[in-house]
Design a protein around this motif. Structure first.
Motif, PDB file in Angstrom:
ATOM      1  N   ALA A  61       0.840  -1.202   0.000  1.00 41.24           N
ATOM      2  CA  ALA A  61       0.000   0.000   0.000  1.00 41.24           C
ATOM      3  C   ALA A  61       0.870   1.246   0.000  1.00 41.24           C
ATOM      4  O   ALA A  61       0.637   2.208  -0.753  1.00 41.24           O
ATOM      5  N   GLY A  62       1.902   1.206   0.845  1.00 41.58           N
ATOM      6  CA  GLY A  62       2.784   2.370   0.970  1.00 41.58           C
ATOM      7  C   GLY A  62       3.491   2.658  -0.327  1.00 41.58           C
ATOM      8  O   GLY A  62       3.620   3.815  -0.745  1.00 41.58           O
ATOM      9  N   LEU A  63       3.969   1.610  -0.983  1.00 37.43           N
ATOM     10  CA  LEU A  63       4.786   1.800  -2.183  1.00 37.43           C
ATOM     11  C   LEU A  63       3.973   2.294  -3.377  1.00 37.43           C
ATOM     12  O   LEU A  63       4.530   2.768  -4.353  1.00 37.43           O
ATOM     13  N   ARG A  64       2.655   2.178  -3.248  1.00 34.48           N
ATOM     14  CA  ARG A  64       1.837   2.691  -4.344  1.00 34.48           C
ATOM     15  C   ARG A  64       1.881   4.225  -4.353  1.00 34.48           C
ATOM     16  O   ARG A  64       1.763   4.844  -5.392  1.00 34.48           O
ATOM     17  N   VAL A  65       2.056   4.837  -3.168  1.00 36.04           N
ATOM     18  CA  VAL A  65       2.019   6.309  -3.115  1.00 36.04           C
ATOM     19  C   VAL A  65       3.391   6.932  -2.913  1.00 36.04           C
ATOM     20  O   VAL A  65       3.575   8.129  -3.051  1.00 36.04           O
ATOM     21  N   SER A  66       4.384   6.122  -2.559  1.00 34.95           N
ATOM     22  CA  SER A  66       5.703   6.711  -2.253  1.00 34.95           C
ATOM     23  C   SER A  66       6.784   5.697  -2.592  1.00 34.95           C
ATOM     24  O   SER A  66       6.515   4.499  -2.658  1.00 34.95           O
ATOM     25  N   SER A  67       7.990   6.173  -2.830  1.00 30.65           N
ATOM     26  CA  SER A  67       9.067   5.215  -3.091  1.00 30.65           C
ATOM     27  C   SER A  67       9.801   4.875  -1.802  1.00 30.65           C
ATOM     28  O   SER A  67      10.841   4.257  -1.816  1.00 30.65           O
ATOM     29  N   ARG A  88      12.908   0.526   7.090  1.00 33.04           N
ATOM     30  CA  ARG A  88      12.641   1.485   6.028  1.00 33.04           C
ATOM     31  C   ARG A  88      12.863   0.774   4.706  1.00 33.04           C
ATOM     32  O   ARG A  88      13.869   0.106   4.518  1.00 33.04           O
ATOM     33  N   LEU A  89      11.913   0.925   3.812  1.00 32.09           N
ATOM     34  CA  LEU A  89      11.996   0.259   2.517  1.00 32.09           C
ATOM     35  C   LEU A  89      12.107   1.324   1.432  1.00 32.09           C
ATOM     36  O   LEU A  89      11.273   2.220   1.350  1.00 32.09           O
ATOM     37  N   ASP A  90      13.171   1.249   0.650  1.00 34.85           N
ATOM     38  CA  ASP A  90      13.323   2.188  -0.472  1.00 34.85           C
ATOM     39  C   ASP A  90      13.277   1.416  -1.778  1.00 34.85           C
ATOM     40  O   ASP A  90      13.964   0.398  -1.918  1.00 34.85           O
ATOM     41  N   VAL A  91      12.492   1.909  -2.713  1.00 36.33           N
ATOM     42  CA  VAL A  91      12.374   1.216  -4.005  1.00 36.33           C
ATOM     43  C   VAL A  91      13.570   1.569  -4.884  1.00 36.33           C
ATOM     44  O   VAL A  91      13.984   2.727  -4.933  1.00 36.33           O
ATOM     45  N   GLU A  92      14.154   0.577  -5.533  1.00 36.10           N
ATOM     46  CA  GLU A  92      15.174   0.848  -6.559  1.00 36.10           C
ATOM     47  C   GLU A  92      14.483   0.699  -7.906  1.00 36.10           C
ATOM     48  O   GLU A  92      13.646  -0.170  -8.078  1.00 36.10           O
ATOM     49  N   ARG A  93      14.847   1.568  -8.839  1.00 39.22           N
ATOM     50  CA  ARG A  93      14.180   1.491 -10.153  1.00 39.22           C
ATOM     51  C   ARG A  93      15.206   1.303 -11.260  1.00 39.22           C
ATOM     52  O   ARG A  93      16.341   1.752 -11.141  1.00 39.22           O
TER      53      ARG A  93
END
Ligand code: ADP
Length: 476
Positions: A61-67, A88-93
């Motif tokens: 849910a969180g990652l849908r609105v924030s990275s 803390r989870l950070d998305v890598e792209r």
């Protein structure tokens, strides 16, 4: 506010398919796994079974609105015990902007208690200090919190300011300067500057500012932390001191002008007295009684002493009123000139002047000529039985100034008199055996001080006096 890192954060990377890719060594400390043991295993396995679904759902849910998502998570250690942690989870792209993996940062939440204790201490400081403290969000420019001292300085209470724009507390000019000041500021750095602040009632005050950027909390949000000191009192004191100095300078100048006028006007009546006494002596000398001749002699002597005093006062106020010019001045040439000008007196006394290597200093030729001349003539006046020998030398002091020494082989000066001889009108002997006014050394002291230096006397080897004074070196 500033959160102190008490244990190293453990970082892991998760592939897009949800398996662990790699782990930092700190993971071993927190979870008991060697980093390589985790690689390839499904990430949720590390989460407490009761929480897994919830954690995975919250992350999605969180990652849908924030990275970036921050959660409180219970992890399972290798030995089966539970670790309460902040994660803390950070998305890598990838290049196309698609999620290619995640970085997970884990921090032991039991550290939070120690952080809380630190925070309580910080709170106490925050509320008790007389320095104003403000925390600003640099993105919005809004004041997030201010301490009571900051609020009082700005004429209100905390609630008047929290949530308002920081620019409202600054004059338009100071607010306009802020972006340039903060542009170069990196987290952890501090810059100091002065600024003009506005109180709630619209009045302004000068302030000394220390601004530092800090990364706040687990989210690492950038905040400005500002320390503010009200400079009103300091400015007032500085202005009072400057005013006082101006008044002092003016009254000194008035005094010097007064002395110049009086000493000038006294000269002609004095000349008249001396001249008349002399005429009386010469023309009517034979007709006068012995007693009358003695009286006339006393008048003439008194008038001559008075003329010497008047001349001393004139010279003294002259050097005081004279601006200490700061030209490069070769001292050797100056001393040679004085010696040449005094050749008659020196020869009459059978004196020898030995001049050593002398530097080029930064100074005023008029004042320094007076100084050297006064010291030389004192060396002649206060000589012992042997012919006067005067040595002039210079050496470099630690601070870079020159120390010039003029040593004689005269009657010397007792250490207990070494200070007072520099006072205005102070003489060690008041009889008329050796003439003098006690003003010569006061002039020397004024000249030395006008050059930012000082003058003192030490016993010279062999019983004489060594007068020493400091002068600044010539500027290059
Ligand atoms: P004046 O020479 O007119 O008396 P100064 O201010 O020049 O006044 O000197 C103050 C006193 O310091 C002198 O009266 C003398 O007692 C003492 N003094 C100054 N120079 C020397 C010296 N070279 N040797 C011994 N005594 C000195």
């Amino acid at each position: 506010m500033a959160v102190v890192v008490l244990t190293p954060d453990a970082q892991l990377r998760v592939a897009a398919d949800g398996t662990w890719l790699e782990a930092a060594p700190a993971v071993a400390e927190l979870l008991g796994y060697a980093p390589h043991e985790l690689v390839g295993r499904p990430a949720p396995e590390l989460v407490h079974p009761d929480d897994r679904e919830e954690v995975v759902a919250a992350m999605r849910a969180g990652l849908r609105v924030s990275s970036r998502v921050v959660l409180e998570v219970r992890f399972l250690r290798r030995d089966g015990s539970v670790l309460d942690a902040d994660a803390r989870l950070d998305v890598e792209r990838d290049a196309a902007g698609e999620p290619s993996g995640y970085t997970v940062t884990i921090r032991d939440a039991s550290d939070r208690r120690r952080v809380e204790a630190l925070r309580a201490r910080w709170e106490l400081l925050f509320r008790a200090t007389s320095r104003g403290i403000a925390v600003t969000d640099p993105v919005t420019g809004l004041l997030e919190s201010v301490n009571p001292a900051w609020a009082a300085m700005h004429g209100g209470v905390e609630a008047d300011f929290v949530g308002t724009h920081v620019a409202a507390a600054l004059t338009p000019e100071s607010a306009a300067r802020l972006p340039a000041i903060t542009a170069a500021l990196h987290p952890g750095e501090m810059i100091a500057y002065e600024s003009e602040h506005v109180r709630l009632d619209g009045t302004t005050f000068p302030a000394a500012i220390e601004l530092t950027a800090t990364l706040d909390g687990m989210e690492g949000a950038l905040r400005w932390l500002t320390w503010v000191d009200d400079l009103t009192e300091r400015r007032r004191a500085e202005e009072a001191a400057a005013r006082h100095a101006r008044e002092l300078a003016r009254s000194n100048a008035d005094l010097d002008r007064f002395a110049a006028v009086v000493t000038h006007d006294l000269q002609s009546p004095l000349r008249l007295i001396v001249g008349s006494a002399r005429i009386l002596e010469r023309r009517d000398g034979a007709r006068l009684s012995q007693e009358e001749r003695e009286l006339i002699g006393l008048i003439a002597n008194g008038a001559r002493r008075m003329a010497a005093l008047v001349e001393g006062v004139r010279a003294y106020s002259g050097v005081r009123g004279h601006d200490a010019a700061d030209e490069a001045l070769p001292l050797r040439g100056l001393v040679d000139e004085v010696v040449a000008a005094m050749r008659g007196e020196l020869e009459a006394a059978g004196a020898h002047v030995a001049v050593g290597d002398l530097p080029t200093v930064c100074g005023d030729p008029v004042g320094l000529t007076q100084l050297v001349q006064n010291l030389l003539s004192n060396a002649l006046k206060f000589r012992a039985d042997a012919p006067p020998v005067i040595a002039v030398d210079a050496e470099r002091a630690d601070g870079g100034d020159w120390i010039v020494t003029m040593a004689d082989n005269g009657i010397g000066i007792a250490p207990e008199d070494a200070e007072r001889i520099f006072g205005f009108g102070d003489r060690l002997r008041t009889d008329d055996e050796i003439g003098g006014t006690g003003i010569g050394l006061a002039i020397c002291k004024t000249v030395a001080e006008r050059h930012g230096g000082r003058i003192w006397v030490e016993p010279a080897p062999g019983g004489g006096s060594a007068f020493r004074f400091t002068l600044p070196p010539a500027r290059r």
